[in-house]
Design an enzyme around this catalytic site. Structure first.
Site, PDB file in Angstrom:
ATOM      1  N   GLU A  41      -8.784 -17.608  48.930  1.00  0.00           N
ATOM      2  CA  GLU A  41      -8.422 -16.779  49.822  1.00  0.00           C
ATOM      3  C   GLU A  41      -7.434 -17.432  50.980  1.00  0.00           C
ATOM      4  O   GLU A  41      -7.796 -18.901  51.065  1.00  0.00           O
ATOM      5  CB  GLU A  41      -9.217 -16.008  50.529  1.00  0.00           C
ATOM      6  CG  GLU A  41     -10.337 -17.058  51.273  1.00  0.00           C
ATOM      7  CD  GLU A  41     -11.472 -16.190  52.071  1.00  0.00           C
ATOM      8  OE1 GLU A  41     -11.638 -16.665  53.110  1.00  0.00           O
ATOM      9  OE2 GLU A  41     -11.832 -15.248  51.539  1.00  0.00           O
ATOM     10  N   CYS A  98      -4.145 -19.855  57.388  1.00  0.00           N
ATOM     11  CA  CYS A  98      -5.404 -20.732  57.037  1.00  0.00           C
ATOM     12  C   CYS A  98      -5.415 -20.822  55.368  1.00  0.00           C
ATOM     13  O   CYS A  98      -5.659 -19.810  54.821  1.00  0.00           O
ATOM     14  CB  CYS A  98      -6.814 -20.051  57.405  1.00  0.00           C
ATOM     15  SG  CYS A  98      -8.240 -20.706  57.032  1.00  0.00           S
ATOM     16  N   CYS A 133     -16.885 -24.737  47.023  1.00  0.00           N
ATOM     17  CA  CYS A 133     -17.102 -26.070  47.663  1.00  0.00           C
ATOM     18  C   CYS A 133     -18.300 -26.903  47.202  1.00  0.00           C
ATOM     19  O   CYS A 133     -19.330 -25.990  46.852  1.00  0.00           O
ATOM     20  CB  CYS A 133     -17.083 -25.837  49.288  1.00  0.00           C
ATOM     21  SG  CYS A 133     -17.198 -27.211  50.060  1.00  0.00           S
ATOM     22  N   CYS A 173     -23.319 -26.561  53.024  1.00  0.00           N
ATOM     23  CA  CYS A 173     -23.728 -26.067  54.498  1.00  0.00           C
ATOM     24  C   CYS A 173     -24.311 -24.894  54.499  1.00  0.00           C
ATOM     25  O   CYS A 173     -23.899 -24.011  53.949  1.00  0.00           O
ATOM     26  CB  CYS A 173     -22.282 -26.320  55.335  1.00  0.00           C
ATOM     27  SG  CYS A 173     -21.432 -27.731  55.291  1.00  0.00           S
ATOM     28  N   CYS A 209     -22.710 -21.621  55.633  1.00  0.00           N
ATOM     29  CA  CYS A 209     -21.382 -21.288  55.113  1.00  0.00           C
ATOM     30  C   CYS A 209     -21.488 -20.416  53.739  1.00  0.00           C
ATOM     31  O   CYS A 209     -22.228 -21.100  52.837  1.00  0.00           O
ATOM     32  CB  CYS A 209     -20.660 -22.699  54.932  1.00  0.00           C
ATOM     33  SG  CYS A 209     -18.974 -22.145  54.150  1.00  0.00           S
ATOM     34  N   CYS A 237     -14.304 -17.424  56.567  1.00  0.00           N
ATOM     35  CA  CYS A 237     -14.547 -18.469  55.507  1.00  0.00           C
ATOM     36  C   CYS A 237     -15.152 -17.841  54.174  1.00  0.00           C
ATOM     37  O   CYS A 237     -16.367 -17.396  54.323  1.00  0.00           O
ATOM     38  CB  CYS A 237     -15.023 -19.572  56.090  1.00  0.00           C
ATOM     39  SG  CYS A 237     -15.367 -20.879  55.187  1.00  0.00           S
TER      40      CYS A 237
HETATM   41  N1  SAH Z   1     -14.858 -27.587  54.514  1.00  0.00           N
HETATM   42  C1  SAH Z   1     -14.213 -27.896  55.840  1.00  0.00           C
HETATM   43  C2  SAH Z   1     -12.927 -26.730  55.901  1.00  0.00           C
HETATM   44  C3  SAH Z   1     -13.514 -25.183  55.737  1.00  0.00           C
HETATM   45  S1  SAH Z   1     -14.665 -24.418  56.696  1.00  0.00           S
HETATM   46  C4  SAH Z   1     -15.092 -28.004  56.941  1.00  0.00           C
HETATM   47  O1  SAH Z   1     -16.239 -27.662  56.758  1.00  0.00           O
HETATM   48  O2  SAH Z   1     -14.694 -28.171  57.916  1.00  0.00           O
HETATM   49  C5  SAH Z   1     -13.821 -24.200  58.292  1.00  0.00           C
HETATM   50  C6  SAH Z   1     -14.747 -23.872  59.460  1.00  0.00           C
HETATM   51  O3  SAH Z   1     -15.479 -22.575  59.333  1.00  0.00           O
HETATM   52  C7  SAH Z   1     -15.753 -24.990  59.565  1.00  0.00           C
HETATM   53  O4  SAH Z   1     -15.870 -25.245  60.651  1.00  0.00           O
HETATM   54  C8  SAH Z   1     -17.092 -24.146  59.193  1.00  0.00           C
HETATM   55  O5  SAH Z   1     -18.130 -25.045  59.592  1.00  0.00           O
HETATM   56  C9  SAH Z   1     -16.882 -22.810  59.606  1.00  0.00           C
HETATM   57  N2  SAH Z   1     -17.739 -21.873  59.060  1.00  0.00           N
HETATM   58  C10 SAH Z   1     -18.110 -21.906  57.688  1.00  0.00           C
HETATM   59  N3  SAH Z   1     -19.018 -20.464  57.473  1.00  0.00           N
HETATM   60  C11 SAH Z   1     -18.884 -20.129  58.797  1.00  0.00           C
HETATM   61  C12 SAH Z   1     -19.682 -18.981  59.074  1.00  0.00           C
HETATM   62  N4  SAH Z   1     -20.142 -18.347  58.395  1.00  0.00           N
HETATM   63  N5  SAH Z   1     -19.549 -18.656  60.583  1.00  0.00           N
HETATM   64  C13 SAH Z   1     -18.626 -19.262  61.321  1.00  0.00           C
HETATM   65  N6  SAH Z   1     -18.011 -20.328  60.913  1.00  0.00           N
HETATM   66  C14 SAH Z   1     -18.277 -20.910  59.692  1.00  0.00           C
HETATM   67 FE1  SF4 Z   2     -17.842 -26.430  52.380  1.00  0.00          FE
HETATM   68 FE2  SF4 Z   2     -18.356 -24.435  53.905  1.00  0.00          FE
HETATM   69 FE3  SF4 Z   2     -19.455 -26.919  54.199  1.00  0.00          FE
HETATM   70 FE4  SF4 Z   2     -16.808 -26.418  54.961  1.00  0.00          FE
HETATM   71  S1  SF4 Z   2     -18.424 -25.494  55.758  1.00  0.00           S
HETATM   72  S2  SF4 Z   2     -17.837 -28.248  53.906  1.00  0.00           S
HETATM   73  S3  SF4 Z   2     -16.372 -24.843  53.153  1.00  0.00           S
HETATM   74  S4  SF4 Z   2     -19.845 -25.840  52.583  1.00  0.00           S
END
Ligand code: SAH
Ligand code: SF4
Length: 363
Positions: A94, A107, A114, A118, A121, A344
């Site tokens: 996306e 974005c 991934c 995390c 996420c 995200c």
């Molecule tokens: N992988 C990279 C970039 C993609 S994620 C990273 O982790 O930085 C982009 C941002 O969205 C990151 O700061 C991530 O921690 C945040 N993010 C992911 N899932 C989320 C959620 N459910 N609510 C709020 N922020 C989230």
């Molecule tokens: Fe991957 Fe989501 Fe962690 Fe970013 S926040 S590194 S997209 S698992």
């Protein structure tokens, strides 16, 4: 369109020149082609009027200027726009446009899924993972420009799509080479011409690649910090086990492309009762001491099956005030595009759910 024709999108300038040599053309022709593809946004060789017919015919025979397909385009009531981008192998990712008054940021995704997990996420729960190619990364930007009719490249200052954040699906520093090739194409002054100052790369903390990102690309850096203690960060952002906080913050301290005018953004997702205390906020101030820093507080965006809740608005406000009192900018990110789930990993998962539901119904 057939993929027996090699795609010219995503080739570096050197690679494009090499292709022309292969078909017995002088490498300087690459400059003309580059201008047509990335400045004019033209994909049909027949419309490239400054290129003679014999060369156009040779190009037709072996090459194409191919962009990914748009599976779905949606525009939110707040003008956020989202594309489900479909690649040639059927995989999807996306891309989201986040508008501000007279400009906005795209974005972009760097991977399908991934490899990191995390816990807050949703992208981290997707099984399928592969790196996006340079063509697929540049292609996301080109599709967005198509959608906003921003060809030929508008003057800096006069464009709706003024910035890029590498904050979509995937960890960009786990796909460094392809992301670097794509961003160099995007930054090239004779094409898309977006300045490195308008590009921000977000990483969960792949420490060994951070310095390179600063010296070779010079883009702005954002760090998904989310916790001030190693024990908690190991749970939220498991890559912390490999690259703990002190290593990550040292890499930030020496990041080549940052200074007081170009601060490193520390992203901090606000999780109720987990990382949102006043002590956490004060600890955060201590951690970033000596780093040209700013914060971005992200209200947690829940997804089906997630075990976290978003912090209460007054808690987020208090957290932000402590950081402000410490002398830092600490805006609370306004959720955008909620009605089209422009967060995200969320669009992709919704489309997967829709595809799965008929099968679920039969068994
Ligand atoms: N992988 C990279 C970039 C993609 S994620 C990273 O982790 O930085 C982009 C941002 O969205 C990151 O700061 C991530 O921690 C945040 N993010 C992911 N899932 C989320 C959620 N459910 N609510 C709020 N922020 C989230
Ligand atoms: Fe991957 Fe989501 Fe962690 Fe970013 S926040 S590194 S997209 S698992």
């Amino acid at each position: 369109m057939t993929d027996t024709h090699k795609n010219l999108v995503g080739l570096s300038r050197e690679q494009l020149a090499a292709e022309l040599t292969l078909i017995d053309e002088k490498p300087f022709r690459a400059k003309q082609l580059w201008h047509w593809i990335y400045h004019q946004g033209v994909t049909d060789f027949d419309l490239m009027t400054s290129i003679g017919k014999p060369l156009r015919e040779k190009l037709h025979a072996a090459y194409e200027v191919r962009k990914p397909e748009v599976g779905l385009e949606q525009t939110s009531s707040d003008r956020t726009r989202k594309w489900l981008v479909k690649f040639e192998d059927g995989n999807e990712a996306e891309t989201v446009y986040i508008p501000e008054d007279d400009r906005g940021a795209i974005c972009m995704s760097s991977q399908v899924g991934c490899t990191l997990t995390c816990t807050f996420c949703h992208t981290g729960t997707q099984r399928l993972v592969r790196n996006l190619t340079p063509a697929e990364i540049v292609g996301q930007f080109m599709l967005a420009r198509d959608s906003y009719n921003e060809w030929p490249t508008p003057q800096d200052g006069g464009r709706m799509i003024s910035n890029i954040v590498m904050m979509g699906m995937g960890e960009p520093l786990f796909n460094y080479e392809n992301v670097a090739t794509a961003l160099k194409i995007i930054m090239d002054g004779e094409g898309i011409a977006l300045s490195k100052r308008r590009i921000t790369l977000s990483t969960s903390g792949v420490v060994p690649e951070i310095e390179r990102c600063g010296t070779e690309l010079g883009v702005n850096l954002a760090i998904s910090l989310h916790a001030v203690r190693d024990d908690l960060r190991e749970v939220l952002v498991p890559i912390n086990k490999k690259y703990p906080l002190h290593e990550l913050l040292n890499a930030c301290r020496t990041y080549p492309a940052s200074n007081n005018a170009r601060r490193i953004t520390f992203e901090y997702v606000m999780l109720d009762g987990i990382n949102d205390s006043e002590t956490d906020a004060r600890e955060l101030l201590k951690l970033v001491k000596g780093i040209p820093a700013k914060f971005n507080l992200i209200p947690f965006n829940p997804w089906p099956g997630s075990n976290y809740h978003c912090s209460k608005p007054e808690t987020i406000k208090r957290f932000s005030e402590i950081l402000l009192d410490g002398g830092y900018s600490a805006p609370i990110r306004v959720p955008r595009g909620r009605d089209i789930m422009a967060a995200c990993g969320q669009l992709k998962s919704e489309s997967e759910r829709l595809k799965k539901s008929p099968r679920a119904a039969v068994g």
